[in-house]
Design a protein around this motif. Structure first.
Motif, short mmCIF file in Angstrom:
data_model
loop_
_atom_site.label_atom_id
_atom_site.label_comp_id
_atom_site.label_asym_id
_atom_site.label_seq_id
_atom_site.Cartn_x
_atom_site.Cartn_y
_atom_site.Cartn_z
N ARG A 242 -2.86 7.43 2.73
CA ARG A 242 -2.11 7.99 1.11
C ARG A 242 -1.16 6.53 0.58
NH1 ARG A 242 -3.57 11.12 -2.83
NH2 ARG A 242 -1.65 12.37 -3.61
N LEU A 243 -1.10 5.59 -0.45
CA LEU A 243 0.01 4.98 -0.31
C LEU A 243 1.38 5.08 -1.76
CD1 LEU A 243 -1.63 2.32 -1.95
CD2 LEU A 243 -3.21 2.43 -0.28
N ALA A 244 1.30 4.38 -2.24
CA ALA A 244 2.76 4.40 -3.20
C ALA A 244 3.22 3.20 -3.45
CB ALA A 244 3.39 6.23 -3.43
N ARG A 245 3.18 2.85 -4.26
CA ARG A 245 4.10 1.64 -4.82
C ARG A 245 5.06 1.54 -5.86
NH1 ARG A 245 1.65 -2.90 -6.92
NH2 ARG A 245 3.48 -4.45 -6.08
N PHE A 246 6.15 0.72 -6.08
CA PHE A 246 7.14 1.34 -6.72
C PHE A 246 8.56 0.10 -6.90
CE2 PHE A 246 6.45 4.85 -3.66
CZ PHE A 246 6.92 6.00 -4.85
N THR A 247 9.37 -0.28 -7.60
CA THR A 247 10.43 -0.94 -7.45
C THR A 247 12.10 0.44 -7.41
OG1 THR A 247 10.39 -0.58 -10.29
CG2 THR A 247 9.50 -2.43 -9.15
N ASP A 248 12.54 -0.29 -6.73
CA ASP A 248 13.36 0.77 -6.07
C ASP A 248 14.73 0.16 -7.47
OD1 ASP A 248 15.63 -1.54 -6.52
OD2 ASP A 248 15.49 -1.69 -4.20
N PRO A 249 15.56 1.06 -7.84
CA PRO A 249 16.68 0.97 -8.58
C PRO A 249 16.81 -0.30 -9.71
CG PRO A 249 17.27 2.93 -7.63
CD PRO A 249 16.13 1.96 -7.04
N SER A 250 17.68 -1.15 -8.28
CA SER A 250 17.13 -2.31 -8.76
C SER A 250 16.66 -3.48 -8.67
CB SER A 250 18.40 -3.58 -7.40
OG SER A 250 17.46 -2.86 -6.24
N GLY A 251 15.71 -3.36 -9.15
CA GLY A 251 14.44 -3.83 -9.19
C GLY A 251 13.91 -4.41 -8.47
N ALA A 252 13.82 -4.26 -6.45
CA ALA A 252 13.42 -4.70 -5.16
C ALA A 252 12.01 -4.03 -5.69
CB ALA A 252 13.54 -4.77 -4.33
N PRO A 253 10.35 -4.37 -5.30
CA PRO A 253 9.55 -3.57 -5.31
C PRO A 253 9.17 -3.30 -3.60
CG PRO A 253 8.89 -6.64 -5.68
CD PRO A 253 10.14 -5.82 -5.76
N PHE A 254 8.77 -2.72 -3.22
CA PHE A 254 8.10 -2.01 -1.75
C PHE A 254 6.77 -1.02 -2.30
CE2 PHE A 254 11.19 1.09 -3.54
CZ PHE A 254 10.88 2.29 -2.17
N ALA A 255 7.01 -0.64 -1.02
CA ALA A 255 5.80 0.38 -0.92
C ALA A 255 5.90 0.97 0.09
CB ALA A 255 4.05 0.03 -0.76
N VAL A 256 4.72 2.06 0.09
CA VAL A 256 4.99 3.30 1.23
C VAL A 256 3.58 3.49 1.68
CG1 VAL A 256 7.17 4.70 0.73
CG2 VAL A 256 5.52 5.43 0.05
N ILE A 257 2.80 3.88 3.04
CA ILE A 257 1.60 4.50 3.30
C ILE A 257 1.91 5.64 4.33
CG2 ILE A 257 1.91 2.36 4.95
CD1 ILE A 257 -1.56 2.26 4.71
N LYS A 258 1.49 7.29 4.29
CA LYS A 258 1.17 7.66 5.31
C LYS A 258 -0.16 7.00 5.68
CE LYS A 258 0.71 10.77 7.98
NZ LYS A 258 -0.92 11.31 8.83
N GLY A 259 -0.96 6.18 7.23
CA GLY A 259 -1.77 5.65 7.10
C GLY A 259 -3.01 6.76 8.11
N ALA A 260 -3.66 6.49 7.62
CA ALA A 260 -5.02 6.67 8.14
C ALA A 260 -5.16 7.70 9.63
CB ALA A 260 -6.26 6.44 8.12
#
Length: 262
Positions: A242-260
Motif C-alpha cells: 500500500r503506497l502513497a506519493r506526496f510533495t512536502d511543504p517545500s515542494g520536494a516529492p517523496f513516497a511511502v509504502i507499507k510493503g506487502a
C-alpha cells in the motif's frame, strides 16, 4: 531489497535540499517522527535526520542557483572521478565534480540525459545511511523519466545495473534495476516513463525516494496534516503493498509504502 551492505551501484545515501531546513525538519518530525542532528559549525548548515539515533537521511540548504526543493539519491561508487567520466561518456552532465567531504567520503553530482539529477557517494569513513528497509527509512528509489529507454541505457552504461522490464498494461513498462551481479532480491529501484499528460502539464524527469512505513494511511494523514500535498492518496498495489506519493511543504516529492511482506 535495500541493505546497508552497500555494493557499487546501490543507493547508499539520500538527502533533502530545502530553502528552510528548520521548517523541513519540523515537517518530517511530524510525518515520520524523525529527529535532527546538526553536522556542526563546519557543516555549512547540513545535518542528519535520525531514527532511534541512527542516520536515515541528510538535509541541507539549497546550494545551486535556481534549484528547487528535492530529495537527491546517491549511489555507491568505488571511484567518484571514474563515475564522472562514465557519466560524460554516456551522455550525462556533471553538475559538480568529485570532491572530498572531510574524511567521510567523496561525492559528485550529475544530470542524466533525460534531465534527472542524481549523485554518487564514494565511502571513506562513512559507508552510507545507517539504516534502510525498515520503518521509517529508505526502502526503494524510483525514476520518473521522459525517455525510459534512454534512461535505462544510460544507467546501465554508468553503473552496469541489471535491468528487468515488467509489463504494466497497455503502453506501460516498469524497469526494475539492481546492482551488477546480484540476484533479483537485491533490486533497489525502478524506472518508468512519465505519462504524456504529466509531461504536457510540465512534469520533468526526477528521482524520488520511497520510505517504508508501518501504516500507510496513518502516515498519509500525518503528512497532509503537517502540510504535504497528496499526489497519489493511499492505494493498494497488488503484490507490492500500500503506497502513497506526496510533495512536502517545500515542494520536494517523496513516497511511502507499507510493503506487502513488511
Amino acid at each position: 531489497m535495500l541493505s546497508t551492505a552497500y555494493v557499487p551501484g546501490s543507493p547508499n545515501w539520500i538527502d533533502l535540499g530545502t530553502p528552510d531546513t528548520a521548517a523541513s525538519s519540523d515537517f518530517y518530525a511530524a510525518a515520520f517522527g524523525w529527529g535532527y542532528q546538526s553536522a556542526g559549525p563546519e557543516g555549512g548548515g547540513y545535518g542528519f535526520f535520525t531514527q532511534d539515533g541512527k542516520m536515515v537521511a541528510g538535509i541541507g540548504p539549497l546550494t545551486e542557483e535556481g534549484a528547487g526543493a528535492a530529495w537527491t539519491v546517491y549511489f555507491h561508487s568505488p571511484d567518484a572521478d571514474a563515475t564522472a567520466r562514465a557519466v560524460e561518456r554516456a551522455g550525462g552532465t556533471v553538475r559538480f565534480g568529485a570532491t572530498d567531504v572531510f574524511s567521510f567520503g567523496r561525492m559528485a553530482g550529475f544530470t542524466d540525459p533525460t534531465g534527472a539529477e542524481f549523485a554518487v557517494w564514494q565511502p571513506f569513513e562513512t559507508g552510507g545511511l545507517e539504516v534502510v528497509g525498515v520503518p521509517v527509512s529508505l526502502t526503494w528509489t524510483e525514476l520518473y523519466t521522459t525517455d525510459a529507454g534512454a534512461a535505462r541505457d544510460f544507467y546501465r552504461a554508468v553503473f552496469a545495473w541489471e535491468a528487468e522490464d515488467m509489463d504494466m498494461g497497455p503502453g506501460m513498462t516498469y524497469t526494475v534495476v539492481r546492482p551488477e551481479g546480484t540476484d533479483p532480491d537485491a533490486a533497489h529501484g525502478g524506472l518508468m516513463r512519465l505519462p504524456q499528460e504529466h509531461v504536457d502539464a510540465g512534469a520533468t524527469s526526477e528521482w524520488h525516494p520511497y520510505f517504508e512505513v508501518a501504516d500507510c494511511d496513518a502516515v498519509a494523514d500525518a503528512a497532509t496534516a503537517a502540510g504535504a500535498t497528496a499526489l497519489v492518496p493511499p492505494v493498494d498495489a497488488e503484490g507490492i503493498g500500500r503506497l502513497a506519493r506526496f510533495t512536502d511543504p517545500s515542494g520536494a516529492p517523496f513516497a511511502v509504502i507499507k510493503g506487502a511482506t513488511s
